[in-house]
Scaffold this active site. Structure first.
Site, PDB file in Angstrom:
ATOM      1  N   ASP A 183      26.273   6.165  23.567  1.00  8.31           N
ATOM      2  CA  ASP A 183      25.674   6.770  22.377  1.00  8.31           C
ATOM      3  C   ASP A 183      26.361   8.111  22.135  1.00  8.31           C
ATOM      4  OD1 ASP A 183      23.806   7.602  20.316  1.00  8.31           O
ATOM      5  OD2 ASP A 183      22.391   6.161  21.142  1.00  8.31           O
ATOM      6  N   HIS A 241      29.764   8.241  20.594  1.00  6.49           N
ATOM      7  CA  HIS A 241      29.681   8.406  19.142  1.00  6.49           C
ATOM      8  C   HIS A 241      30.023   9.809  18.691  1.00  6.49           C
ATOM      9  CE1 HIS A 241      26.563   4.860  19.212  1.00  6.49           C
ATOM     10  NE2 HIS A 241      27.775   4.500  19.577  1.00  6.49           N
TER      11      HIS A 241
END
Length: 257
Positions: free
Chosen positions: A232, A255
């Site tokens: 993430d 990300h």
């Protein structure tokens, strides 16, 4: 000795006394019963070492020797600490329970609240999150999961963390490695004056909601010279964050920031 020399000796001796009286003390978690076999629950041993360090009026070091130390969910409170200069020196690895149900609904693995003047150096925190990731990726009903740190999460963010700091000041973390948190690895909520340097976060690119570092309602946070690999966000920035400095951080997979 002439009068001038005697005059100089008095403050020198007094200064030496101050140095000796401020000498740091060390609390080895094994002295409180911690086992380095990775199977015996050492939670109470770590909490006892923390209590002793908090009661010390001299700077204190909590020492974790080489080995694997199983620690269940633990909360370290600082509001009654007499000590504003505690160091946790880790030469080994802290290991979360392999059964994700143990921490699955707790929200945190390791939580520090209302601490001031804490430094954590070296070592590894192994969240053992792969079992929970597999459960979630299979579409089964699974517990939410624990994070290494504790935060107040908003929006879509989960509530469980590996290492969490809340309402804390003057925190330094250097050379610490995070492995496979069930969810978020490290969170700062309502903290001031934090420096992270040489931190490494490692989780698989397909691991769900394993943000590396999350900061919210905090000021004066610096994240330097670190490597973050997650499934993430590498660094997620929540509301109320001011004076955040990020420099020389390698992100991937993840990300971004």
């Amino acid at each position: 000795m002439n009068s001038k020399m005697r005059f100089l000796a008095i403050p020198f001796l007094f200064f030496s006394f101050l140095l000796s009286s401020a000498k740091s003390v060390t609390y080895n978690v094994q002295s409180y019963g911690a086992k380095s076999d990775g199977r015996s629950d050492s939670t109470n041993s770590f909490l006892s070492a923390w209590t002793a360090a908090c009661a010390s009026v001299a700077p204190a070091t909590i020492y974790v020797p080489p080995g694997r130390f199983l620690v269940g969910g633990a909360s370290f409170w600082g509001q009654n600490c007499k000590n504003n200069a505690i160091t946790i020196r880790i030469n080994g690895t802290l290991v979360a329970p392999s059964d994700y149900n143990v921490l699955g609904h707790s929200g945190n693995w390791l939580k520090f609240e209302r601490v001031n003047g804490l430094s954590i150096y070296d070592g590894t925190l192994d969240g053992q999150g792969t079992g929970l990731w597999a459960c979630k990726n299979s579409g089964k009903h699974c517990p939410q999961g624990a994070t290494t740190s504790h935060f107040l999460f908003l929006y879509r963010k989960p509530k469980i963390i590996t290492l969490r700091f809340t309402n804390s000041n003057n925190i330094a973390i250097a050379g610490l490695t995070f492995l496979n948190s069930q969810l978020f690895h490290l969170v700062f909520n309502r903290c001031n004056t934090v420096k992270l340097q040489g931190v490494k976060v490692s989780a698989a690119g397909n691991s769900p909601n394993t943000d590396g570092i999350h900061v919210q309602y905090s000021s004066g946070v610096a994240i330097l010279n670190s490597k973050i690999s997650t499934g993430d966000d590498c660094v997620s920035i929540g509301p109320g964050t001011t004076s955040l400095w990020i420099e020389n951080v390698l992100c991937g997979p993840g990300h971004g920031i």
